[in-house]
Design a protein around this motif. Structure first.
Motif, PDB file in Angstrom:
ATOM      1  N   LEU A  80       0.772  -1.215   0.018  1.00  0.00           N
ATOM      2  CA  LEU A  80      -0.053  -0.179  -0.068  1.00  0.00           C
ATOM      3  C   LEU A  80       0.959   1.138   0.104  1.00  0.00           C
ATOM      4  N   ARG A  81       0.480   2.154  -0.810  1.00  0.00           N
ATOM      5  CA  ARG A  81       0.957   3.436  -0.865  1.00  0.00           C
ATOM      6  C   ARG A  81       0.522   4.466   0.384  1.00  0.00           C
ATOM      7  N   GLU A  82       1.496   5.013   1.018  1.00  0.00           N
ATOM      8  CA  GLU A  82       1.242   6.043   2.308  1.00  0.00           C
ATOM      9  C   GLU A  82       0.130   6.976   1.585  1.00  0.00           C
ATOM     10  N   GLU A  83       0.472   7.679   0.719  1.00  0.00           N
ATOM     11  CA  GLU A  83      -0.561   8.556   0.053  1.00  0.00           C
ATOM     12  C   GLU A  83      -2.032   8.136   0.097  1.00  0.00           C
ATOM     13  N   ASP A  84      -2.053   6.767  -0.268  1.00  0.00           N
ATOM     14  CA  ASP A  84      -3.433   6.236  -0.666  1.00  0.00           C
ATOM     15  C   ASP A  84      -4.308   6.148   0.530  1.00  0.00           C
ATOM     16  N   ILE A  85      -3.336   5.474   1.856  1.00  0.00           N
ATOM     17  CA  ILE A  85      -4.042   5.472   3.160  1.00  0.00           C
ATOM     18  C   ILE A  85      -4.458   6.918   3.717  1.00  0.00           C
ATOM     19  N   MET A  86      -3.645   7.744   3.402  1.00  0.00           N
ATOM     20  CA  MET A  86      -3.885   9.071   3.885  1.00  0.00           C
ATOM     21  C   MET A  86      -5.051   9.544   3.148  1.00  0.00           C
ATOM     22  N   GLU A  87      -5.241   9.404   1.909  1.00  0.00           N
ATOM     23  CA  GLU A  87      -6.328   9.894   1.149  1.00  0.00           C
ATOM     24  C   GLU A  87      -7.669   9.531   1.580  1.00  0.00           C
TER      25      GLU A  87
END
Length: 359
Positions: A80-87
């Motif tokens: 998982l990409r961190e930016e996707d989780i944050m989004e």
């Protein structure tokens, strides 16, 4: 134990089993409302966690298909990409009651950015908990300083307590006077009056008040022995440094293999399941800061059954990893007792395993 996970004394309790502790913590911290009811987690979390999430949701009369929000890797990726989780947290935050990821993902070996995810969850008013089964004793943790609400873990993986070893919980001290144990037991009673056998339960402040029964002394002894080794080694800072060295060395050796395939070549070389020549790739993040000791090897071609043959061959050579269906072999050099030579042999025997099956 508190020094291993970065907590204060009464924020930690050695007790029970991992899934039992997860249920105890979720029963206290998952309090859905009409507006805020979702649980955010990674897709394909460990099955026991998935079962716990679904059963907790159903216990509140909700539908897991709408109340459990899973984050999936992007197409063609495994982590998982961190930016996707944050989004997703930013977008769905007002409807999320609980953010609950693994510290280290059991299948891919990805180390999640726990501090950043916790902070983002708090910004959206969410409770944030962690399953640290594959993180405790593996990577440095600072649960108190990160403002984690709660965490659960087992001790039979990187804490080396053995199968069935006692588990543990963390609960941040800010919850001590708010989240009191709902399911009282004698072992959670204040120690000063415990053996006076009072009829009314008076819990120990903090996580230790959630203890219910006298733990197995043999399980505690095995954990104590392991924790003493960690203390003698200097705790997690030098252990992590050696872990980075060993796992990095193993990765470099594996990448040199004639059978190694880079992730960006997968679609070209393996356009469909079951097709392509035998080989392997590493689905654990290449960035050392995004992984623990573990490297997850995806045996190719996928869904060919080749993984079981390679795993059996490695076992015959004395390389002790483990297999995860359908196509992954996990290898994790343990910094407390594995060596560079062990990594060299593991890479050599993997190469030999492919040759033996005629690849």
């Amino acid at each position: 134990m508190k020094r291993v996970i970065g907590a204060k004394e009464k924020e930690v309790a050695c007790m029970g089993t991992l899934t039992n502790n997860l249920h105890l913590m979720m029963d206290s911290f998952y309090n859905p409302t009409a507006e805020r009811y979702k649980i955010l987690c990674e897709a394909k979390a460990f099955p026991s966690d998935q079962y716990a999430f679904a059963s907790q949701v159903r216990a509140h009369g909700l539908d897991p298909s709408t109340a459990i929000l899973e984050v999936f890797p992007r197409e063609g990726e495994y982590s998982l990409r961190e930016e996707d989780i944050m989004e997703i947290i930013a977008k769905e935050g007002s409807s999320i009651a609980l953010v609950l990821f693994s510290g280290v993902q059991y299948y891919t070996g990805q180390l999640f950015p726990m501090q950043n995810i916790t902070q983002k969850a708090k910004e959206q008013g969410c409770i944030c908990g962690w399953d640290l089964a594959h993180a405790v004793g593996n990577v440095p943790l600072s649960l108190h300083d990160w403002d984690v609400d709660f965490a659960v873990w087992c001790t039979y993986k990187y804490l080396n307590s053995g199968p069935g070893g006692i588990a543990g919980i963390f609960m941040h001290e800010k919850w001590n006077n708010i989240q009191l144990p709902k399911f009282a037991g004698w072992w959670g009673h204040e120690l000063s009056t415990r053996f006076q056998m009072p009829p009314t339960f008076s819990p120990i402040a903090g996580a230790q008040g959630f203890q219910q029964s006298n733990p197995c002394i043999l399980a505690l002894a095995s954990l104590l022995g392991s924790l003493r080794v960690f203390k003698e080694a200097g705790m997690l800072t030098p252990v992590r440094e050696r872990s980075l060295l060993l796992t990095g060395t193993l990765e470099k050796l594996l990448v040199k293999s004639d059978y190694f395939v880079f992730l960006d070549q997968l679609r070209q070389l393996y356009p469909q399941a079951g097709s392509g020549k035998p080989g392997f790739t590493i689905i654990t993040p290449a960035d050392p800061d995004q992984r623990g000791a573990q490297l997850s090897l995806l045996i190719l071609p996928a869904e060919s059954g080749l993984m079981h043959k390679i795993f059996a061959s490695l076992s015959d050579y004395g390389v002790i990893g483990d297999e995860r269906e359908p196509d992954v072999i996990r290898l994790a050099p343990n910094p407390l007792y594995n060596t560079i030579h062990d990594c060299e042999q593991a890479a050599q025997y993997l190469e030999q395993a492919f040759k033996l099956i005629g690849a």
